[in-house]
Design an enzyme around this catalytic site. Structure first.
Site, PDB file in Angstrom:
ATOM      1  CD  GLU A  75      48.571  51.219  44.266  1.00 36.75           C
ATOM      2  OE1 GLU A  75      47.991  52.001  43.501  1.00 36.75           O
ATOM      3  OE2 GLU A  75      49.791  50.991  44.196  1.00 36.75           O
TER       4      GLU A  75
ATOM      5  N   GLY B  63      43.804  56.896  37.165  1.00 37.53           N
ATOM      6  CA  GLY B  63      42.763  57.858  36.831  1.00 37.53           C
ATOM      7  C   GLY B  63      42.079  57.455  35.536  1.00 37.53           C
TER       8      GLY B  63
ATOM      9  CG  MET C  37      51.882  58.667  38.053  1.00 38.11           C
ATOM     10  SD  MET C  37      52.069  59.618  39.585  1.00 38.11           S
ATOM     11  CE  MET C  37      53.693  60.333  39.356  1.00 38.11           C
ATOM     12  CD  GLU C  38      53.337  53.927  39.393  1.00 36.96           C
ATOM     13  OE1 GLU C  38      53.553  54.894  40.138  1.00 36.96           O
ATOM     14  OE2 GLU C  38      52.181  53.533  39.081  1.00 36.96           O
TER      15      GLU C  38
ATOM     16  CG  ASP D 262      41.800  59.811  40.149  1.00 29.13           C
ATOM     17  OD1 ASP D 262      42.023  60.378  39.067  1.00 29.13           O
ATOM     18  OD2 ASP D 262      42.648  59.094  40.731  1.00 29.13           O
TER      19      ASP D 262
END
Length: 263
Positions: A20, A86, A201-202, A225
């Protein structure tokens, strides 16, 4: 005259995965490296902005530790988190870009002691990024899609991932320590968290750290996604060929903008 104020900024750039942040570390001028807390921090100048790049690894604790270290040990004045996420809503497509207007931990639930989603003893469920920095990030994202997308990403890759007319969205990002790949879970999140645009997630962990340490921050995510049963399909392929290019070109635009007109 703008060079003086610009140099006072030290921008911390966090990503969860090496891919990333591909290209940014290589772009650092006068780079140096420092290993601390099992992480490699890359220091230097990015397009005239003093910067520190680091990989947090995945998850809220990893991200919180990294953000805290950037502020306390490396003296960053602003933080940018860039990576993938996502989709949080059916209208958001793979290849779209999301810039956070607020962030919440979707797996935080200390009820009945505290309301669901509230971070105990803060009185808050949602944490807000810095409005001025986020606006600059959004502008850089719009300009990238308008002017650089077709040059930055090969036609075959654009076709593979269906990048027809990517858009920039502003809204709520939800973070939690699960990789969401369940359409029913996304539906439940949408019901509980109006305005949801992305799940990851962060980001909300970084948001809480920055709130408590009074550090302006922004979060930008490329949608990799639809957070459903197909979420893991060629995830890393997207990160390498699409998200890495998004992060590089948007960060370059942002740094040049900040150097020309500091916050």
């Amino acid at each position: 005259m703008h060079n003086g104020p610009a140099k006072e900024m030290r921008l911390g750039i966090i990503s969860a995965l090496h891919e990333e942040q591909a290209g940014l570390v290589e772009a650092l001028q006068g780079p140096s490296t420092l290993i601390h807390g099992k992480r490699e921090y890359f220091l230097g100048q990015l397009w005239e902005i003093d910067a520190v790049c680091v990989l947090s690894r995945i998850g809220k604790v990893a991200a919180a530790m990294t953000a805290t270290t950037l502020v306390e040990k490396f003296g960053v004045t602003h933080i940018l988190f860039t990576g993938v996420a996502g989709a949080g809503d059916a209208s958001i497509r793979v290849g779209d870009i999301v810039v956070a207007e607020s962030l919440v931990q979707h797996d935080m639930d200390a009820s009945p002691l505290f309301p669901r989603f509230e971070v105990p003893l803060t009185g808050q469920t949602h944490f807000q990024p810095d409005a001025r920095l986020s606006l600059r990030v959004s502008s850089a994202a719009h300009a990238f899609l308008d002017e650089e997308l077709t040059h930055a990403i090969a036609q075959a890759d654009r076709e593979q991932f269906g990048l027809r007319q990517p858009r920039v969205h502003r809204g709520l990002i939800a973070s939690g320590d699960q990789f969401v790949q369940d359409a029913a879970k996304i539906d439940a999140m949408n019901a509980a968290l109006p305005g949801l645009v992305a799940v990851e997630m962060e980001g909300a962990a970084v948001a809480q750290v920055c709130h408590e340490l009074h550090v302006p921050f922004a979060v930008i995510r490329a949608i990799s996604d639809n957070a459903n049963e197909h979420a893991a399909h060629d995830f890393m392929g997207f990160v390498k060929t699409v998200a890495a290019q998004y992060a590089f070109h948007i960060t370059r635009r942002l740094c040049r903008d900040l150097a020309a007109a500091p916050l």
